[in-house]
Motif scaffolding. Structure first.
Motif, short mmCIF file in Angstrom:
data_model
loop_
_atom_site.label_atom_id
_atom_site.label_comp_id
_atom_site.label_asym_id
_atom_site.label_seq_id
_atom_site.Cartn_x
_atom_site.Cartn_y
_atom_site.Cartn_z
N PRO A 40 0.82 -1.21 0.00
CA PRO A 40 0.00 0.00 0.00
C PRO A 40 0.86 1.26 0.00
O PRO A 40 2.05 1.23 0.33
CB PRO A 40 -0.81 -0.13 1.29
CG PRO A 40 -0.02 -1.04 2.17
CD PRO A 40 0.71 -1.98 1.25
N ASN A 41 0.23 2.36 -0.35
CA ASN A 41 0.95 3.64 -0.40
C ASN A 41 1.16 4.24 0.98
O ASN A 41 1.91 5.20 1.13
CB ASN A 41 0.18 4.64 -1.27
CG ASN A 41 0.23 4.27 -2.75
OD1 ASN A 41 1.16 3.60 -3.20
ND2 ASN A 41 -0.77 4.69 -3.50
N THR A 42 0.47 3.70 2.00
CA THR A 42 0.63 4.22 3.36
C THR A 42 1.58 3.32 4.15
O THR A 42 1.63 2.10 3.94
CB THR A 42 -0.73 4.26 4.07
OG1 THR A 42 -1.36 2.98 3.99
CG2 THR A 42 -1.63 5.29 3.41
N PRO A 43 2.33 3.87 5.08
CA PRO A 43 3.30 3.07 5.84
C PRO A 43 2.62 2.05 6.75
O PRO A 43 1.46 2.19 7.14
CB PRO A 43 4.06 4.12 6.66
CG PRO A 43 3.79 5.43 6.00
CD PRO A 43 2.43 5.30 5.39
N ALA A 44 3.38 1.02 7.10
CA ALA A 44 2.96 0.03 8.09
C ALA A 44 2.96 0.67 9.47
O ALA A 44 3.45 1.79 9.66
CB ALA A 44 3.91 -1.16 8.05
N PRO A 45 2.43 -0.04 10.49
CA PRO A 45 2.42 0.54 11.84
C PRO A 45 3.80 0.93 12.37
O PRO A 45 3.91 1.83 13.20
CB PRO A 45 1.82 -0.59 12.69
CG PRO A 45 0.91 -1.30 11.74
CD PRO A 45 1.62 -1.27 10.43
N ASP A 46 4.87 0.27 11.87
CA ASP A 46 6.21 0.63 12.33
C ASP A 46 6.80 1.81 11.57
O ASP A 46 7.96 2.17 11.76
CB ASP A 46 7.15 -0.57 12.27
CG ASP A 46 7.40 -1.06 10.85
OD1 ASP A 46 6.90 -0.44 9.89
OD2 ASP A 46 8.10 -2.10 10.69
N GLY A 47 6.01 2.39 10.67
CA GLY A 47 6.46 3.58 9.94
C GLY A 47 7.16 3.30 8.63
O GLY A 47 7.47 4.23 7.88
N ARG A 48 7.42 2.02 8.32
CA ARG A 48 8.11 1.68 7.08
C ARG A 48 7.09 1.35 5.98
O ARG A 48 5.99 0.92 6.24
CB ARG A 48 9.01 0.46 7.27
CG ARG A 48 10.12 0.64 8.30
CD ARG A 48 10.99 -0.62 8.34
NE ARG A 48 10.19 -1.82 8.59
CZ ARG A 48 10.50 -3.03 8.15
NH1 ARG A 48 11.58 -3.21 7.39
NH2 ARG A 48 9.73 -4.07 8.44
N MET A 49 7.50 1.55 4.74
CA MET A 49 6.71 1.05 3.62
C MET A 49 6.91 -0.46 3.58
O MET A 49 8.01 -0.96 3.83
CB MET A 49 7.14 1.69 2.31
CG MET A 49 7.08 3.21 2.33
SD MET A 49 5.46 3.89 2.82
CE MET A 49 4.46 3.43 1.41
N ALA A 50 5.85 -1.21 3.27
CA ALA A 50 5.91 -2.66 3.48
C ALA A 50 5.30 -3.43 2.32
O ALA A 50 4.36 -2.96 1.66
CB ALA A 50 5.18 -3.03 4.77
N ARG A 51 5.84 -4.63 2.11
CA ARG A 51 5.22 -5.63 1.23
C ARG A 51 4.54 -6.65 2.13
O ARG A 51 5.17 -7.33 2.92
CB ARG A 51 6.28 -6.30 0.36
CG ARG A 51 5.77 -7.46 -0.51
CD ARG A 51 4.82 -6.97 -1.61
NE ARG A 51 5.45 -5.99 -2.46
CZ ARG A 51 6.18 -6.29 -3.55
NH1 ARG A 51 6.39 -7.53 -3.88
NH2 ARG A 51 6.70 -5.33 -4.30
N THR A 52 3.22 -6.77 1.98
CA THR A 52 2.45 -7.65 2.86
C THR A 52 1.32 -8.29 2.05
O THR A 52 1.44 -8.47 0.85
CB THR A 52 1.94 -6.87 4.09
OG1 THR A 52 1.26 -7.77 4.97
CG2 THR A 52 1.04 -5.71 3.72
#
Length: 472
Positions: A40-52
């Motif tokens: 997604p274009n929004t960061p993960a809860p830890d503040g990083r951009m993520a592949r999930t």
């Protein structure tokens, strides 16, 4: 501001950001689940951009709703929750198996060193509402010693109270293989065997899927590193299947490899069996490391999934047919002239053609830049430079064309020939003006043609109702 005319009507796509492999396909207690690789274009809860993973669910494969992100990268998968599968247990709960990716910082090639691939289990309920903690099943140190660090994409199934898993692998001799594991409880696993072709067939096999059709064992996989030929292996990475001889628990013989799709955009398919007994496959309408583009990335999203396809065995091959539920989206039926023009006012339609002479040549122009034609046992899918964004031509050898089904959906085409014996999937990007009106012009003398416009499925209606916040 305008609506995004490349947003799709009846293909699943990400609400925003990047989508690739379908994951965790299943039906549990009457609820269908379509998970997918999602950035997604929004960061993960830890503040990083993520592949999930992203998640769609609903009572069938047409009426799906986006349910969000089921889990985010943590310690075991800090560099990505990679591809995996779902197994529905007898009590209706769902076991999700996937690869947790870790890339160590440093000067590594990430093939032979520097990468960890963890096989992880997460449990959820039949609705996919709550998720357990992540459970590490095994990791890089547990894989066979002749594997590189590229081991991933678990597909799990159950036979006679025994659990089985396949994992795609790249071996140290740069050959592709599939690792087969077995388990009594779905948690503790042991290596059953390693299957590979007699001669190397690509350097890596991704996204394996093992199943049976009419009692025939089938291994689907995505070989990387095959040399291109005129009529085979035209993409930079391939996706296809082999029928296998022999039993699951013994050594199995590979029969010829068949590509699932001859178009520009198809990879990483996954299948499951629903409660109606259908073997349903969904693919990523895209490709890794592709030499062509998708201009939707400038609009905040990229990629989509194919429509669900039902698989049938026909002789020594498998045919693919779009699920019948798509017919519920049909509207405004028509009978276009075999040498006339059909206008799709929303660039979304379903076209069925029965050819008078299977050996006669024909051509169909879709919009300004796509042409499908048949002549001399060769089907050609041709895109011009602007519409194709780098896609040019794909070929298939076909001994006559009896019928065709063309699914048109704004910026994707799926073309099924001879009842799904040969399939082409491609993205295309028509330069729409104020609206999405699209002309389809037929040069199919003597053919019977039936056509329908297609309504958006519920998950995609929002994109027609809301204006894009990006200038297009």
């Amino acid at each position: 501001m305008k609506k995004d005319n490349w947003r799709l009507a009846y293909h699943l796509m990400p609400p925003d950001g990047w989508l690739n492999d379908p994951n965790g396909l299943c039906e549990a207690d009457g609820v269908y689940h379509v998970y997918f690789q999602y950035a997604p274009n929004t960061p993960a809860p830890d503040g990083r951009m993520a592949r999930t993973w992203g998640h769609y669910a609903g009572p069938d494969l047409i009426n799906l709703s986006f349910k969000g992100v089921p889990f985010w990268p943590e310690t075991l998968d800090r560099d990505g929750c990679y591809s995996g599968s779902a197994l529905v247990e007898d009590d209706g709960t769902i076991d999700l198996y996937y690869t947790g990716n870790i890339k160590e910082p440093g000067d590594y090639d990430y093939i032979h060193d520097g990468r960890l691939s963890n096989t992880i289990l997460v449990k959820t309920d039949a609705n996919g509402d709550t998720y357990s903690d992540k459970h590490l099943l095994f990791g890089t140190k547990d894989y066979p010693k002749d594997c590189t660090r590229h081991v991933r994409d678990p597909k799990v199934w159950k036979e006679d109270d025994q659990y089985y898993m396949v994992l795609g692998a790249r071996m140290n001799d740069d050959s592709g293989a599939v690792l087969f594991y077995e388990s009594l409880d779905g948690v503790s696993w042991r290596l059953l065997k390693i299957e590979k072709t007699g001669e190397p067939f690509g350097y890596m096999w991704e996204c394996p899927d093992y199943f049976e059709l009419d009692g025939q064992p089938v291994l689907s996989f995505c070989p990387q590193g095959l040399e291109a030929e005129d009529f085979r292996f035209q993409n930079n990475h391939q996706s296809g299947y082999c029928l296998l001889g022999g039993e699951l628990r013994g050594k199995q013989a590979f029969r010829p490899f068949h590509e699932w799709d001859m178009g520009f955009d198809f990879y990483a398919p996954q299948s499951f069996v629903d409660d109606r007994g259908r073997r349903i496959m969904i693919g990523w309408a895209g490709l890794p490391d592709k030499p062509y583009g998708n201009p939707t990335d400038q609009r905040g999203w990229e990629n989509c999934l194919t429509v669900p396809r039902v698989l049938f065995k026909k002789g020594d091959k498998i045919v693919q047919k779009p699920i019948s539920g798509l017919k519920r989206l049909r509207t405004h039926p028509s009978r276009p002239d075999a040498e006339g023009t059909l206008t799709l006012p929303d660039a979304s339609g379903d076209i069925e053609i029965a050819f008078a002479d299977p050996d006669a040549g024909w051509q169909i122009q879709i919009g300004s830049g796509v042409r499908v034609s048949y002549n001399g046992c060769i089907v050609r899918l041709t895109l011009d430079a602007q519409t194709g964004c780098g896609r040019d031509e794909r070929l298939a050898q076909v001994d006559g064309v009896r019928n065709a089904k063309i699914l048109v959906d704004r910026s994707i085409l799926e073309i099924y020939l001879n009842g799904g014996e040969t399939v082409f999937t491609t993205r295309y990007y028509e330069d729409f003006e104020a609206d999405r009106s699209l002309d389809v012009t037929f040069g199919c003398e003597g053919a019977d043609i039936y056509a329908w416009e297609m309504r958006p499925m519920p998950a995609n209606q929002i994109y027609d109702e809301e204006e894009n916040d990006i200038e297009v």
